[in-house]
Design a protein around this motif. Structure first.
Motif, PDB file in Angstrom:
ATOM      1  N   GLY A 252       0.812  -1.211   0.000  1.00  0.00           N
ATOM      2  CA  GLY A 252       0.000   0.000   0.000  1.00  0.00           C
ATOM      3  C   GLY A 252       0.848   1.264   0.000  1.00  0.00           C
ATOM      4  N   ALA A 253       1.943   1.241   0.749  1.00  0.00           N
ATOM      5  CA  ALA A 253       2.838   2.406   0.798  1.00  0.00           C
ATOM      6  C   ALA A 253       3.510   2.619  -0.560  1.00  0.00           C
ATOM      7  N   MET A 254       3.967   1.532  -1.185  1.00  0.00           N
ATOM      8  CA  MET A 254       4.604   1.657  -2.496  1.00  0.00           C
ATOM      9  C   MET A 254       3.617   2.160  -3.542  1.00  0.00           C
ATOM     10  N   LEU A 255       2.411   1.609  -3.513  1.00  0.00           N
ATOM     11  CA  LEU A 255       1.398   2.005  -4.485  1.00  0.00           C
ATOM     12  C   LEU A 255       1.074   3.491  -4.350  1.00  0.00           C
ATOM     13  N   SER A 386      -1.702   5.817   4.263  1.00  0.00           N
ATOM     14  CA  SER A 386      -1.637   6.690   5.432  1.00  0.00           C
ATOM     15  C   SER A 386      -0.210   6.760   5.972  1.00  0.00           C
ATOM     16  N   LEU A 387       0.475   5.610   5.960  1.00  0.00           N
ATOM     17  CA  LEU A 387       1.875   5.601   6.366  1.00  0.00           C
ATOM     18  C   LEU A 387       2.708   6.455   5.423  1.00  0.00           C
ATOM     19  N   VAL A 421      12.576   2.192   1.104  1.00  0.00           N
ATOM     20  CA  VAL A 421      13.180   1.654   2.327  1.00  0.00           C
ATOM     21  C   VAL A 421      12.120   1.147   3.301  1.00  0.00           C
ATOM     22  N   VAL A 422      11.091   1.940   3.509  1.00  0.00           N
ATOM     23  CA  VAL A 422      10.046   1.542   4.468  1.00  0.00           C
ATOM     24  C   VAL A 422       9.364   0.240   4.041  1.00  0.00           C
TER      25      VAL A 422
END
Length: 460
Positions: A252-255, A386-387, A421-422
């Motif tokens: 989700g963060a990458m997207l 959200s992250l 990285v995350v």
């Protein structure tokens, strides 16, 4: 457990059923990809909503699904219909999902950021509700239409291949459609087109599974809370779920970061489409290979290997600020190779855990299992943007209504770190839970044999 298609058997499925089932990924892929890719930029760079508040708007409706999905699973467990307990929901909820999706991006000009943000929030909440009643029955079906450990992997191979194709086409064309029009109009047209795609996928899944075995299993006894406790007591399911949720958070963060990385770091709106092709192209080719690898070394080992490949690609993408664009594209391609396996294996392992429970107890808790599963997946995919929005906030990202804000170096660093990285650290961390998963093909076959072996009472 009985079936009204005794001549088919419970092992191999016709190619048409595999394709029909897999076509449901057109709906889930479009809904899972496009809001994750486009909604955060829509809020921050078109509606002018601050990144932190935009992240909360993206997260809240999916957080609602975390509560709703187990309920949807229990309802589908108890659905009595000649078409089976799951298929009717594919059509009912699928069409509502499509209608709601179009409304998310069709925001009227109220002249108030608060009212416009509220429109998006309410429309997304309604759409997420429809998605719960589509996705949960859809994910539950493999555990009921075949008892074969390997056939579930083959079924998931079709599903993931179609999912990967949908992600590529939806993710690549949505920005192009948006860019073909000005401002809000571009987002509204894009939303309408993607709604038609979702409706087509849901309808195809409903029609394509009409020849799948229809099973009758006694619904699980006890309240929803009691059944959730039983599901939570399954160590294999629990650790698999946590692993998948953490990886969904990473995905989700990458997207959410693709559009930002393309426009702000790589300096090209067209790079969004290229990144998606690099991400999904390898997955389309290599998904069958992951299935063969899993048959050779086992599903858990295959899941571990594909996770490490994904994490390696994400780490390589951290060079985006200094490396040539082709290095970033290659890194995202490596992410796509790993992502294919990270979808095939857990989605094939889930029905194993649920089916073992059904065979051992004789009670149908498959809907509850998949309800909890999709709740976790939804939570991870929702929390990912959200992250990423939080990382943007920490990097002092500047919102605007026309996308013209000049970003400081700290924001560019935040975009890169949030995209690479995350997620890599999250994927590696998820393997700590996966190591405790112990269910094998022998366990699944033993449970099936025990469930189908006549007892003295049965032979009287």
């Amino acid at each position: 457990m009985t079936t009204d298609v005794p001549t088919l058997g419970r092992n191999a499925l016709p190619r048409g059923v595999r394709l029909g089932y897999g076509s449901g990924s057109v709906a889930t892929g479009a809904f899972g990809t496009v809001p994750g890719l486009m909604l955060l930029p829509f809020l921050t760079d078109t509606l002018g909503i601050a990144a932190l508040w935009a992240g909360l708007i993206v997260f809240a409706p999916k957080a609602w699904d975390v509560l709703l999905n187990p309920v949807a699973g229990r309802i589908s467990d108890r659905t009595v219909d000649p078409r089976g307990p799951r298929r009717p929901w594919l059509l009912r909820a699928g069409l509502l999902l499509a209608a709601g999706f179009a409304l998310i991006f069709a925001v009227p000009e109220f002249g108030s950021k608060g009212l416009e943000a509220t429109w998006v929030l309410v429309a997304f909440l309604a759409t997420a509700t429809a998605y719960a009643f589509f996705q949960v029955p859809y994910v539950a079906m493999p555990a009921e239409i075949t008892d074969s450990y390997d056939e579930r992997t083959r079924l998931m191979t079709w599903r993931v291949a179609i999912l990967a194709l949908t992600i590529m086409l939806a993710g690549a064309t949505a920005p192009l459609i948006r860019n073909a029009f000005d401002g809000r109009t571009g987002y509204a047209v894009m939303g309408a087109v993607m709604a038609l795609v979702i409706a087509a996928g849901a309808t195809a899944a409903y029609a394509g599974t009409r020849h799948a075995p229809v099973v009758t299993v006694e619904a699980g006894t006890g309240s929803l809370g009691e059944q959730l406790k039983v599901v939570a007591s399954s160590t294999n399911f629990r650790v698999l779920l946590v692993t998948f949720v953490v990886q969904a958070l990473a995905t989700g963060a990458m997207l959410a970061g693709v559009d930002y990385l393309a426009e702000e770091v790589l300096g090209s709106t067209a790079a969004t489409t290229v990144l998606f092709v690099c991400f999904v192209g390898p997955a389309l080719v290599l998904t069958p290979l992951w299935a063969r690898i899993g048959a050779r070394i086992g599903k858990r080992q295959g899941f571990t290997l594909s996770s490490l490949v994904l994490a390696s690609g994400a780490l390589l993408a951290s060079t985006a600020l200094v490396a040539p664009s082709w290095v970033v594209f290659a890194a995202v391609g490596l992410v796509g190779v790993g992502y294919a396996g990270c979808q095939v294996f857990p989605m094939a392992m889930l029905p194993d855990a649920a089916a073992v429970d059904a065979h051992v107890t004789g009670e149908n808790r498959i809907g509850v299992y998949t309800g909890v599963w999709t709740a976790g997946e939804t939570f991870g995919l929702a929390l990912g943007p959200s992250l990423f929005a939080l990382v943007l906030t920490l990097g002092d990202y500047r919102s605007s209504t026309d996308g013209s804000a000049v970003q400081p170096d700290s924001a560019l660093t935040a975009i890169t770190v949030g995209f690479s990285v995350v997620p890599a650290l999250l994927v590696v961390a998820s393997l700590w839970w996966l190591r405790r998963y112990s269910l094998t093909a022998a366990d699944v076959e033993a449970a099936l044999a025990a469930a189908t072996t006549p007892t003295p009472k049965d032979t009287e």
